[in-house]
Design a protein around this motif. Structure first.
Motif, mmCIF file in Angstrom:
data_model
loop_
_atom_site.group_PDB
_atom_site.id
_atom_site.type_symbol
_atom_site.label_atom_id
_atom_site.label_comp_id
_atom_site.label_asym_id
_atom_site.label_seq_id
_atom_site.Cartn_x
_atom_site.Cartn_y
_atom_site.Cartn_z
ATOM 1 N N SER A 138 17.922 -29.038 -5.203
ATOM 2 C CA SER A 138 18.655 -28.880 -3.949
ATOM 3 C C SER A 138 18.258 -29.907 -2.896
ATOM 4 C CB SER A 138 18.461 -27.470 -3.390
ATOM 5 O OG SER A 138 17.124 -27.305 -2.964
ATOM 6 N N GLY A 139 17.009 -30.384 -2.952
ATOM 7 C CA GLY A 139 16.561 -31.381 -1.981
ATOM 8 C C GLY A 139 16.182 -30.780 -0.645
ATOM 9 N N HIS A 140 16.404 -29.512 -0.452
ATOM 10 C CA HIS A 140 16.056 -28.841 0.802
ATOM 11 C C HIS A 140 14.712 -28.145 0.616
ATOM 12 C CE1 HIS A 140 20.025 -29.665 2.370
ATOM 13 N NE2 HIS A 140 20.544 -29.161 1.254
ATOM 14 N N THR A 141 13.684 -28.659 1.288
ATOM 15 C CA THR A 141 12.333 -28.139 1.130
ATOM 16 C C THR A 141 12.264 -26.638 1.389
ATOM 17 O OG1 THR A 141 11.486 -30.274 1.846
ATOM 18 C CG2 THR A 141 9.942 -28.450 1.847
ATOM 19 N N ASP A 142 12.904 -26.169 2.459
ATOM 20 C CA ASP A 142 12.869 -24.742 2.776
ATOM 21 C C ASP A 142 13.527 -23.917 1.675
ATOM 22 O OD1 ASP A 142 11.575 -25.297 5.122
ATOM 23 O OD2 ASP A 142 13.373 -25.134 6.375
ATOM 24 N N VAL A 143 14.642 -24.430 1.147
ATOM 25 C CA VAL A 143 15.348 -23.722 0.080
ATOM 26 C C VAL A 143 14.481 -23.670 -1.171
ATOM 27 C CG1 VAL A 143 17.359 -23.770 -1.455
ATOM 28 C CG2 VAL A 143 17.634 -24.265 0.982
ATOM 29 N N VAL A 144 13.858 -24.805 -1.513
ATOM 30 C CA VAL A 144 13.001 -24.864 -2.703
ATOM 31 C C VAL A 144 11.847 -23.877 -2.551
ATOM 32 C CG1 VAL A 144 11.412 -26.308 -4.038
ATOM 33 C CG2 VAL A 144 13.624 -27.220 -3.294
ATOM 34 N N ASP A 193 -2.870 -24.547 -11.010
ATOM 35 C CA ASP A 193 -1.599 -24.336 -11.681
ATOM 36 C C ASP A 193 -0.437 -24.639 -10.741
ATOM 37 O OD1 ASP A 193 0.766 -22.487 -12.613
ATOM 38 O OD2 ASP A 193 -0.577 -22.721 -14.320
ATOM 39 N N ALA A 194 0.640 -25.133 -11.314
ATOM 40 C CA ALA A 194 1.813 -25.511 -10.520
ATOM 41 C C ALA A 194 2.411 -24.322 -9.785
ATOM 42 C CB ALA A 194 2.866 -26.140 -11.425
ATOM 43 N N ARG A 195 2.269 -23.124 -10.324
ATOM 44 C CA ARG A 195 2.833 -21.949 -9.654
ATOM 45 C C ARG A 195 2.243 -21.785 -8.264
ATOM 46 N NH1 ARG A 195 5.340 -18.479 -13.466
ATOM 47 N NH2 ARG A 195 4.834 -19.085 -15.566
ATOM 48 N N GLU A 196 0.957 -22.019 -8.139
ATOM 49 C CA GLU A 196 0.308 -21.880 -6.841
ATOM 50 C C GLU A 196 0.821 -22.928 -5.861
ATOM 51 O OE1 GLU A 196 -1.520 -19.360 -6.075
ATOM 52 O OE2 GLU A 196 -2.109 -20.011 -4.085
ATOM 53 N N ALA A 197 1.148 -24.111 -6.359
ATOM 54 C CA ALA A 197 1.595 -25.199 -5.494
ATOM 55 C C ALA A 197 2.939 -24.901 -4.843
ATOM 56 C CB ALA A 197 1.683 -26.497 -6.284
ATOM 57 N N VAL A 198 3.782 -24.102 -5.500
ATOM 58 C CA VAL A 198 5.086 -23.815 -4.924
ATOM 59 C C VAL A 198 5.109 -22.482 -4.188
ATOM 60 C CG1 VAL A 198 6.337 -25.196 -6.609
ATOM 61 C CG2 VAL A 198 5.992 -22.758 -7.052
ATOM 62 N N ARG A 199 3.985 -21.800 -4.155
ATOM 63 C CA ARG A 199 3.923 -20.527 -3.442
ATOM 64 C C ARG A 199 4.247 -20.764 -1.972
ATOM 65 N NH1 ARG A 199 -1.380 -17.214 -2.276
ATOM 66 N NH2 ARG A 199 -0.446 -15.432 -1.270
ATOM 67 N N ALA A 200 5.161 -20.008 -1.445
ATOM 68 C CA ALA A 200 5.576 -20.209 -0.058
ATOM 69 C C ALA A 200 5.280 -18.960 0.772
ATOM 70 C CB ALA A 200 7.068 -20.513 0.007
ATOM 71 N N CYS A 201 4.992 -19.174 2.013
ATOM 72 C CA CYS A 201 4.717 -18.089 2.934
ATOM 73 C C CYS A 201 6.029 -17.439 3.379
ATOM 74 C CB CYS A 201 3.973 -18.650 4.142
ATOM 75 S SG CYS A 201 3.659 -17.430 5.417
ATOM 76 N N ASP A 202 6.016 -16.132 3.552
ATOM 77 C CA ASP A 202 7.188 -15.427 4.043
ATOM 78 C C ASP A 202 7.284 -15.513 5.574
ATOM 79 O OD1 ASP A 202 7.895 -14.643 1.518
ATOM 80 O OD2 ASP A 202 6.920 -12.693 1.672
#
Length: 182
Positions: A26-32, A161-170
């Motif tokens: 998507s290219g949208h950081t917030d969306v990703v 792990d990559a999963r932790e790298a994409v973890r986003a705060c609510d």
């Protein structure tokens, strides 16, 4: 695990897999970040379903019960529940919990305290047993919530792990991957 559960889980994982390319391209950081967080949450939920009978929190509880029995043997104490003071305490805990959540400040501790107080207020075996099941269920839910705070740890993955790298705060005010439970 039943064949129906496995089929349902496979369907859910397929749905997640279909959503992933959009989150990445998507290219949208917030969306990703948002979609990644949603996908991680779904994976955690599915993992909990898959491991509920094979491990996870319930296996840890079974291990603790085994350790208790090994240390203390079979225990058969009086219940010590159902007196007027305990019934009053249950009403007070129920009111506190409702007030806390009504003001937007309810906590796991409030919920568990209410359930324990309600169990202490019961004097009949059937009602007491039902309340103690609720105590156990709330305690398990609280442990699962603690595990969700760190999906990599809950999934048994390392910090890199990559999963932790994409973890986003609510929480919008927190930088990604730096939420401190605000």
């Amino acid at each position: 695990m039943t064949p129906e559960t496995v089929a349902m889980t496979s369907e859910e994982l397929s749905r997640i897999r279909q959503q992933l390319p959009y989150a990445i391209t998507s290219g949208h950081t917030d969306v990703v970040r948002a979609q990644s967080a949603a996908l991680l949450s779904e994976v955690d939920r599915l993992r909990a379903r898959l491991t509920a009978t094979e491990g996870g929190v319930l296996a840890e509880i079974a291990a603790e019960r085994t350790a208790q029995d090994a240390k203390w043997g079979e225990q058969n104490h009086p219940d010590g529940t159902g007196n007027k003071s305990q019934q009053y305490d249950a009403e007070r805990a129920r009111s506190w919990c409702q007030s806390s959540f009504g003001s937007g400040h309810g906590t796991w501790s409030d919920i568990l305290a209410e359930e324990v107080a309600e169990a202490n207020a019961e004097h009949e075996d059937v009602a007491l047993r039902a309340e103690l099941l609720q105590v156990a269920a709330v305690a398990v839910a609280w442990i699962e919530a603690i595990d969700r705070r760190d999906p990599a740890r809950a999934l048994g993955l390392g910090e890199g792990d990559a999963r932790e790298a994409v973890r986003a705060c609510d929480h919008r005010q927190c930088p990604p991957n730096e939420c401190r439970g605000c």
